[in-house]
Design an enzyme around this catalytic site. Structure first.
Site, PDB file in Angstrom:
ATOM      1  N   ARG A 234      10.570  -8.672  -1.079  1.00 41.81           N
ATOM      2  CA  ARG A 234       9.970  -7.440  -0.559  1.00 41.81           C
ATOM      3  C   ARG A 234       8.469  -7.462  -0.800  1.00 41.81           C
ATOM      4  O   ARG A 234       8.006  -7.882  -1.869  1.00 41.81           O
ATOM      5  CB  ARG A 234      10.571  -6.210  -1.258  1.00 41.81           C
ATOM      6  CG  ARG A 234      11.879  -5.739  -0.674  1.00 41.81           C
ATOM      7  CD  ARG A 234      11.747  -5.176   0.750  1.00 41.81           C
ATOM      8  NE  ARG A 234      13.021  -4.772   1.309  1.00 41.81           N
ATOM      9  CZ  ARG A 234      13.847  -5.543   2.019  1.00 41.81           C
ATOM     10  NH1 ARG A 234      13.517  -6.799   2.278  1.00 41.81           N
ATOM     11  NH2 ARG A 234      14.982  -5.083   2.491  1.00 41.81           N
ATOM     12  N   GLU A 263       4.862  -3.192   6.306  1.00 43.85           N
ATOM     13  CA  GLU A 263       5.294  -3.828   7.562  1.00 43.85           C
ATOM     14  C   GLU A 263       5.424  -2.785   8.665  1.00 43.85           C
ATOM     15  O   GLU A 263       5.846  -1.664   8.394  1.00 43.85           O
ATOM     16  CB  GLU A 263       6.646  -4.518   7.329  1.00 43.85           C
ATOM     17  CG  GLU A 263       6.526  -5.678   6.377  1.00 43.85           C
ATOM     18  CD  GLU A 263       7.886  -6.274   6.002  1.00 43.85           C
ATOM     19  OE1 GLU A 263       8.890  -5.948   6.665  1.00 43.85           O
ATOM     20  OE2 GLU A 263       7.929  -7.039   5.039  1.00 43.85           O
ATOM     21  N   HIS A 281       8.689 -11.294   8.778  1.00 47.45           N
ATOM     22  CA  HIS A 281       9.963 -10.880   8.151  1.00 47.45           C
ATOM     23  C   HIS A 281      11.163 -11.430   8.938  1.00 47.45           C
ATOM     24  O   HIS A 281      11.968 -10.665   9.488  1.00 47.45           O
ATOM     25  CB  HIS A 281      10.039  -9.349   8.030  1.00 47.45           C
ATOM     26  CG  HIS A 281      11.060  -8.890   7.019  1.00 47.45           C
ATOM     27  ND1 HIS A 281      10.915  -7.736   6.286  1.00 47.45           N
ATOM     28  CD2 HIS A 281      12.242  -9.427   6.624  1.00 47.45           C
ATOM     29  CE1 HIS A 281      11.971  -7.571   5.487  1.00 47.45           C
ATOM     30  NE2 HIS A 281      12.787  -8.605   5.690  1.00 47.45           N
TER      31      HIS A 281
HETATM   32  C1  8YV Z   1      16.340  -7.853   7.258  1.00 54.35           C
HETATM   33  C2  8YV Z   1      16.202  -7.941   4.736  1.00 54.35           C
HETATM   34  O1  8YV Z   1      15.188  -8.310   7.856  1.00 54.35           O
HETATM   35  O2  8YV Z   1      18.477  -7.884   4.195  1.00 54.35           O
HETATM   36  C3  8YV Z   1      17.346  -7.552   3.886  1.00 54.35           C
HETATM   37  O3  8YV Z   1      17.109  -6.896   2.867  1.00 54.35           O
HETATM   38  O4  8YV Z   1      15.098  -7.754   4.400  1.00 54.35           O
HETATM   39  C4  8YV Z   1      16.436  -8.643   6.012  1.00 54.35           C
HETATM   40  O5  8YV Z   1      17.589  -9.379   6.007  1.00 54.35           O
HETATM   41  C5  8YV Z   1      16.236  -6.389   7.262  1.00 54.35           C
HETATM   42  O6  8YV Z   1      17.244  -5.799   6.549  1.00 54.35           O
HETATM   43  C6  8YV Z   1      16.278  -5.904   8.694  1.00 54.35           C
HETATM   44  O7  8YV Z   1      15.934  -4.587   8.785  1.00 54.35           O
END
Ligand code: 8YV
Length: 323
Positions: A234, A263, A281
């Site tokens: 993150r 983001e 991302h």
């Molecule tokens: C996805 C992520 O991009 O699973 C997560 O925590 O950061 C990623 O796999 C995200 O959830 C999509 O909104």
């Protein structure tokens, strides 16, 4: 199961929308002209919520849904859901673990190689016609040979990254809240200590208050002028201002980032630097993996509403609930 009314908080992938729409009475928060009036009207009838990182699913929103039982989050990271609030109010939160582990670990190794061996910079060089005009791309100062990788947060994804790093001949060490039994890697009780001992720092840490800006100027100084930071977890874990400063002043050698503090905004200072690799991302972003994640969102809601309980509840909301 049409008797159940379900809320989506924003646009979700077609696989999720279609299945929720065909099984339940689906309400879409993103389409409400007047959110307040909409929540006042349908809020009390909502039994389940499907959500994702695009919106904050906090106490303010959840308190408008007095009969909600489950919040199913699209993503393994659920820092945009107030799971503490949910736990205190008897609402279970689910995420999408396991199904994305290998994909994110693959992306991480790609990002690592791109950063250390300057693969995107050298591709830009070729595309700009410079190979023919100016000769070979300069040799890279950095290499993976003989290096130590420090992994911040050795969870499921961290371990999948560690396995790949071992296959690449790297020494793996880790830092997290506590030392893990049966793990063959050296544990460092402090992040600064691990950064000092590492050539490459890979952050897989989740977001939220506990990890906010834990990779700060001091950690980057400890990583040192030959050090590389990779962030696949993150963006909020890294103090982005301190990182920009460290990169501009060669406090560290480079960075590979898949995630950012705000983001989809990426600071222009980062974009301007050639020794930084920036990805939008995309850690889990293949159809294969996103479909598995979406299906797990639907399956959690279906299982919960048919009385079988959630499939992948998060730590803050264990199932069955503790009394
Ligand atoms: C996805 C992520 O991009 O699973 C997560 O925590 O950061 C990623 O796999 C995200 O959830 C999509 O909104």
């Amino acid at each position: 199961m049409k008797e159940f009314e379900v809320l989506v908080t924003g646009r979700m992938m077609p696989l999720v929308m279609e299945q929720l729409e065909s099984r339940f009475t689906l309400h879409k928060l993103q389409e409400a002209a007047d959110r307040d009036a909409f929540l006042a009207e349908v809020g009390p009838r909502i039994k389940a919520v499907a959500t994702g990182g695009h919106v904050r699913t906090d106490g303010a929103l959840l308190s408008r849904l007095p009969n909600v039982g489950i919040v199913a989050n699209f993503g393994v990271g659920y820092d945009s859901v107030d799971a503490g609030w949910a736990g205190q109010h008897g609402v279970v939160v689910t995420n999408t673990p396991d199904v994305l582990t290998e994909e994110v670990a693959d992306t991480c190794l790609g990002l690592l190689l791109m950063t250390v061996r300057e693969l995107s910079a050298s591709e830009r060089y070729l595309r700009a016609g410079r190979w023919e005009k100016d000769g070979p791309y300069p040799l890279t100062h950095n290499t993976l040979r003989g290096k130590t990788v420090g992994i911040l947060a050795l969870g499921r994804i961290g371990k999948a990254i560690a396995t790949r790093c071992e296959a690449f001949g790297l020494t793996v060490v880790y830092h997290g809240r506590s030392e893990q039994k049966g793990v063959p890697y050296r544990y460092y009780p402090t992040l600064v200590g691990m950064a000092q001992a590492s050539d490459i720092l890979i952050s897989v840490a989740p977001g939220g208050q506990d990890t906010f800006h834990i990779i700060d100027a001091e950690v980057l100084r400890a990583l040192g002028p030959k050090g590389v930071l990779i962030n696949i977890g993150r963006g909020t874990v890294v103090d982005e201002g301190a990182l920009i400063n460290a990169l501009q002043n060669k406090v560290i050698a480079g960075a590979g980032l898949d995630v950012f503090e705000k983001e989809p905004h990426v600071p222009p200072e980062l974009i301007a630097m050639d020794h930084v690799v920036l990805l939008p991302h995309v850690g889990s972003a293949s159809h294969h993996t996103r479909n598995l994640m979406g299906q797990l969102v639907v399956d959690n809601i279906v299982s919960f509403l048919s009385g079988k309980g959630p499939i992948t509840p998060v730590a803050e909301t264990p199932w069955p609930p503790k009394r």
